[in-house]
Design a protein around this motif. Structure first.
Motif, PDB file in Angstrom:
ATOM      1  N   UNK A 135       0.720  -1.112   0.099  1.00  0.00           N
ATOM      2  CA  UNK A 135       0.044  -0.051  -0.182  1.00  0.00           C
ATOM      3  C   UNK A 135       0.778   1.213   0.119  1.00  0.00           C
ATOM      4  N   UNK A 136       2.149   1.077   0.079  1.00  0.00           N
ATOM      5  CA  UNK A 136       2.903   2.414   0.159  1.00  0.00           C
ATOM      6  C   UNK A 136       4.108   2.483  -0.864  1.00  0.00           C
ATOM      7  N   UNK A 137       4.710   1.365  -1.162  1.00  0.00           N
ATOM      8  CA  UNK A 137       5.708   1.155  -2.282  1.00  0.00           C
ATOM      9  C   UNK A 137       6.772   1.867  -1.760  1.00  0.00           C
ATOM     10  N   UNK A 138       7.642   2.354  -2.787  1.00  0.00           N
ATOM     11  CA  UNK A 138       8.918   3.026  -2.479  1.00  0.00           C
ATOM     12  C   UNK A 138       8.246   4.635  -2.473  1.00  0.00           C
ATOM     13  N   UNK A 139       9.041   5.223  -1.292  1.00  0.00           N
ATOM     14  CA  UNK A 139       8.550   6.664  -1.104  1.00  0.00           C
ATOM     15  C   UNK A 139       9.558   7.681  -2.123  1.00  0.00           C
ATOM     16  N   UNK A 140      10.774   7.578  -2.194  1.00  0.00           N
ATOM     17  CA  UNK A 140      11.473   8.460  -2.815  1.00  0.00           C
ATOM     18  C   UNK A 140      12.467   7.676  -3.719  1.00  0.00           C
ATOM     19  N   UNK A 141      12.926   8.298  -4.898  1.00  0.00           N
ATOM     20  CA  UNK A 141      13.904   7.869  -5.650  1.00  0.00           C
ATOM     21  C   UNK A 141      13.845   6.447  -6.266  1.00  0.00           C
ATOM     22  N   UNK A 142      12.589   5.886  -5.964  1.00  0.00           N
ATOM     23  CA  UNK A 142      12.270   4.551  -6.577  1.00  0.00           C
ATOM     24  C   UNK A 142      13.189   3.397  -5.845  1.00  0.00           C
ATOM     25  N   UNK A 143      13.771   3.923  -4.278  1.00  0.00           N
ATOM     26  CA  UNK A 143      14.227   2.708  -3.782  1.00  0.00           C
ATOM     27  C   UNK A 143      14.047   2.976  -2.047  1.00  0.00           C
ATOM     28  N   UNK A 144      13.515   4.113  -1.952  1.00  0.00           N
ATOM     29  CA  UNK A 144      13.630   4.493  -0.426  1.00  0.00           C
ATOM     30  C   UNK A 144      12.388   4.096   0.358  1.00  0.00           C
ATOM     31  N   UNK A 145      12.387   3.319   1.463  1.00  0.00           N
ATOM     32  CA  UNK A 145      11.153   2.656   2.048  1.00  0.00           C
ATOM     33  C   UNK A 145      10.857   3.228   3.340  1.00  0.00           C
ATOM     34  N   UNK A 146       9.611   3.149   3.798  1.00  0.00           N
ATOM     35  CA  UNK A 146       9.226   3.605   5.141  1.00  0.00           C
ATOM     36  C   UNK A 146       9.970   2.978   6.045  1.00  0.00           C
ATOM     37  N   UNK A 147      10.471   1.986   6.052  1.00  0.00           N
ATOM     38  CA  UNK A 147      11.287   1.152   6.975  1.00  0.00           C
ATOM     39  C   UNK A 147      12.564   1.918   7.377  1.00  0.00           C
ATOM     40  N   UNK A 148      13.049   2.354   6.238  1.00  0.00           N
ATOM     41  CA  UNK A 148      14.438   3.076   6.140  1.00  0.00           C
ATOM     42  C   UNK A 148      14.236   4.454   6.689  1.00  0.00           C
ATOM     43  N   UNK A 149      13.129   5.069   6.465  1.00  0.00           N
ATOM     44  CA  UNK A 149      13.070   6.472   6.835  1.00  0.00           C
ATOM     45  C   UNK A 149      12.789   6.352   8.457  1.00  0.00           C
ATOM     46  N   UNK A 150      11.902   5.440   9.053  1.00  0.00           N
ATOM     47  CA  UNK A 150      11.853   5.312  10.261  1.00  0.00           C
ATOM     48  C   UNK A 150      13.053   4.987  11.173  1.00  0.00           C
ATOM     49  N   UNK A 151      13.873   4.302  10.332  1.00  0.00           N
ATOM     50  CA  UNK A 151      15.280   3.613  11.034  1.00  0.00           C
ATOM     51  C   UNK A 151      16.114   5.020  11.082  1.00  0.00           C
ATOM     52  N   UNK A 152      16.075   6.010  10.328  1.00  0.00           N
ATOM     53  CA  UNK A 152      16.867   7.095  10.438  1.00  0.00           C
ATOM     54  C   UNK A 152      16.923   7.927  11.858  1.00  0.00           C
ATOM     55  N   UNK A 153      16.061   8.244  12.497  1.00  0.00           N
ATOM     56  CA  UNK A 153      16.075   8.794  13.762  1.00  0.00           C
ATOM     57  C   UNK A 153      16.606   7.854  14.744  1.00  0.00           C
ATOM     58  N   UNK A 154      16.282   6.612  14.608  1.00  0.00           N
ATOM     59  CA  UNK A 154      17.008   5.779  15.473  1.00  0.00           C
ATOM     60  C   UNK A 154      18.150   5.547  15.455  1.00  0.00           C
ATOM     61  N   UNK A 155      18.812   5.614  14.357  1.00  0.00           N
ATOM     62  CA  UNK A 155      20.603   5.805  14.216  1.00  0.00           C
ATOM     63  C   UNK A 155      20.814   6.981  14.608  1.00  0.00           C
ATOM     64  N   UNK A 156      20.371   8.216  14.556  1.00  0.00           N
ATOM     65  CA  UNK A 156      20.683   9.509  15.170  1.00  0.00           C
ATOM     66  C   UNK A 156      20.880   9.399  16.674  1.00  0.00           C
ATOM     67  N   UNK A 157      19.346   8.958  17.169  1.00  0.00           N
ATOM     68  CA  UNK A 157      19.306   8.616  18.678  1.00  0.00           C
ATOM     69  C   UNK A 157      20.545   7.733  19.074  1.00  0.00           C
ATOM     70  N   UNK A 158      20.896   6.537  18.691  1.00  0.00           N
ATOM     71  CA  UNK A 158      21.631   5.888  18.938  1.00  0.00           C
ATOM     72  C   UNK A 158      23.275   6.552  18.985  1.00  0.00           C
ATOM     73  N   UNK A 159      23.360   7.296  17.874  1.00  0.00           N
ATOM     74  CA  UNK A 159      24.784   8.098  18.024  1.00  0.00           C
ATOM     75  C   UNK A 159      24.824   8.881  19.248  1.00  0.00           C
ATOM     76  N   UNK A 160      23.849   9.743  19.316  1.00  0.00           N
ATOM     77  CA  UNK A 160      23.498  10.699  20.513  1.00  0.00           C
ATOM     78  C   UNK A 160      23.946  10.110  21.735  1.00  0.00           C
ATOM     79  N   UNK A 161      23.022   8.928  22.223  1.00  0.00           N
ATOM     80  CA  UNK A 161      23.282   8.221  23.204  1.00  0.00           C
ATOM     81  C   UNK A 161      24.796   7.545  23.232  1.00  0.00           C
TER      82      UNK A 161
END
Length: 274
Positions: free
Chosen positions: A234-260
Motif C-alpha cells: 500500500x506504500x511502495x517506494x517513497x522516494x527515488x524508486x528505492x527509499x522505503x518507510x522502514x528506512x525512513x523510520x530507522x534514520x531517527x533511531x540511528x541518530x538517537x543511537x549515535x547521540x546516546x
C-alpha cells in the motif's frame, strides 16, 4: 529453493488456532525476561552496582512489556503504514488478525513502558533502556522467523542459490529471504555484539551506551536489508524508486543511537541518577 512446508498455525485447541507469530511474541518476552533477570541479578555489570530495578521485578515488567509491544506495534502500523485505510475503517484498528504490526511502534511502546516502570522503582531510566536493548534481540530473532513461516515480508527477486519461492507470492519466483537476513543481523549478530559489550567491556556501567549500540546496530541492519526487501504494497517506494518507510523510520533511531553513545562515552558520571 522451495519454501519449507511449515503451517503458520502451530496448533489448535478446538476452534482456537495458535499461530507461530503469536508464540514468537510470547516466547520473545518470556525468554527476554529470563535473560534480563540474569543481567539484573549480576550487579557488578551495572553503574555503581545498581541495576535499574531489582531482578525479581522483571516478571512484573514482562506483563507491561507485552501490552506495550502489542499496543505500540499496532498503533505504529496504523499510523505509519496504512492510516488512510484505518481512517475509513476504524473498526479494523483492533483486528490484529491481518498481521499489521510495526517494529518501530512496538519499540517506542516498550521504551515508554520501561521508562515509566523504572521511574516508579526509583531507578535510572537510561539503564532500563540499556536492559531492553540487551534483551530485545531475542524477540526480534523469533519475530523474523515467524515472518518467514508466515511467508510475509519477503524480498525482491534474486538468482542467488538461497532464493526462496514463497507460497504467497503471486509470481512464484525465487526471492531474497529478507526475514532471515533480519533474523541473522538484528537478532544473532546484534545479540553477540551487545553480549561482548556488556560482559567484556562492561558497557552497562555507562548508562545509555548499550541502548545506543543497539539503536545503531538495528538501524544499520534494517536500512541495509530494506534494499532487498519489498516495501509494503500500500506504500511502495517513497522516494527515488528505492527509499522505503522502514528506512525512513530507522534514520531517527540511528541518530538517537549515535547521540546516546557519544553522551554515555563522554560522561564520567550520570547526572540522571536520582
Amino acid at each position: 529453493m522451495p519454501f519449507p512446508n511449515i503451517d503458520p498455525i502451530a496448533f489448535a485447541i478446538g476452534p482456537v488456532a495458535i499461530r507461530w507469530y503469536a508464540l514468537a511474541y510470547l516466547f520473545g518476552v518470556l525468554l527476554g525476561a529470563a535473560y534480563g533477570y540474569l543481567l539484573l541479578a549480576n550487579q557488578r555489570l551495572w553503574h555503581r552496582g545498581n541495576p535499574p530495578f531489582p531482578a525479581k521485578d522483571i516478571w512484573d515488567f514482562a506483563f507491561w512489556a507485552m501490552l506495550a509491544i502489542v499496543i505500540g506495534g499496532r498503533a505504529g502500523y496504523v499510523l505509519f503504514y496504512n492510516l488512510p485505510f484505518y481512517l475509513a475503517n476504524p473498526t479494523q484498528i483492533i483486528n490484529t488478525l491481518d498481521g499489521g504490526m510495526s517494529y518501530h511502534g512496538g519499540m517506542l511502546g516498550l521504551m515508554l513502558a520501561a521508562i515509566l516502570f523504572t521511574r516508579s522503582k526509583g531507578g535510572n531510566w537510561l539503564s532500563s533502556l540499556d536492559l531492553i536493548a540487551a534483551v530485545a534481540t531475542i524477540g526480534i530473532f523469533l519475530g523474523r522467523i515467524a515472518n518467514f513461516i508466515n511467508s510475509e515480508l519477503y524480498g525482491a527477486p534474486t538468482t542467488a542459490p538461497w532464493g526462496v519461492i514463497f507460497p504467497t507470492d503471486p509470481l512464484q519466483v525465487a526471492r531474497h529471504p529478507s526475514q532471515l537476513y533480519e533474523a541473522a543481523l538484528e537478532g544473532i549478530v546484534l545479540f553477540l555484539v551487545i553480549r561482548v559489550a556488556t560482559h567484556v567491556f562492561y558497557a552497562l556501567r555507562k548508562p545509555g551506551l548499550v541502548a545506543g549500540i543497539f539503536a545503531i546496530g538495528y538501524a544499520l541492519s534494517r536500512i541495509a536489508v530494506e534494499f532487498v526487501r519489498l516495501p509494503d504494497e500500500q506504500l511502495g517506494y517513497l522516494y527515488l524508486g528505492w527509499v522505503t518507510m522502514g528506512q525512513l523510520l530507522s534514520l531517527p533511531i540511528l541518530v538517537g543511537g549515535l547521540v546516546l553513545v557519544v553522551y554515555a562515552a563522554t560522561r564520567r558520571d550520570n547526572p540522571l541518577r536520582p
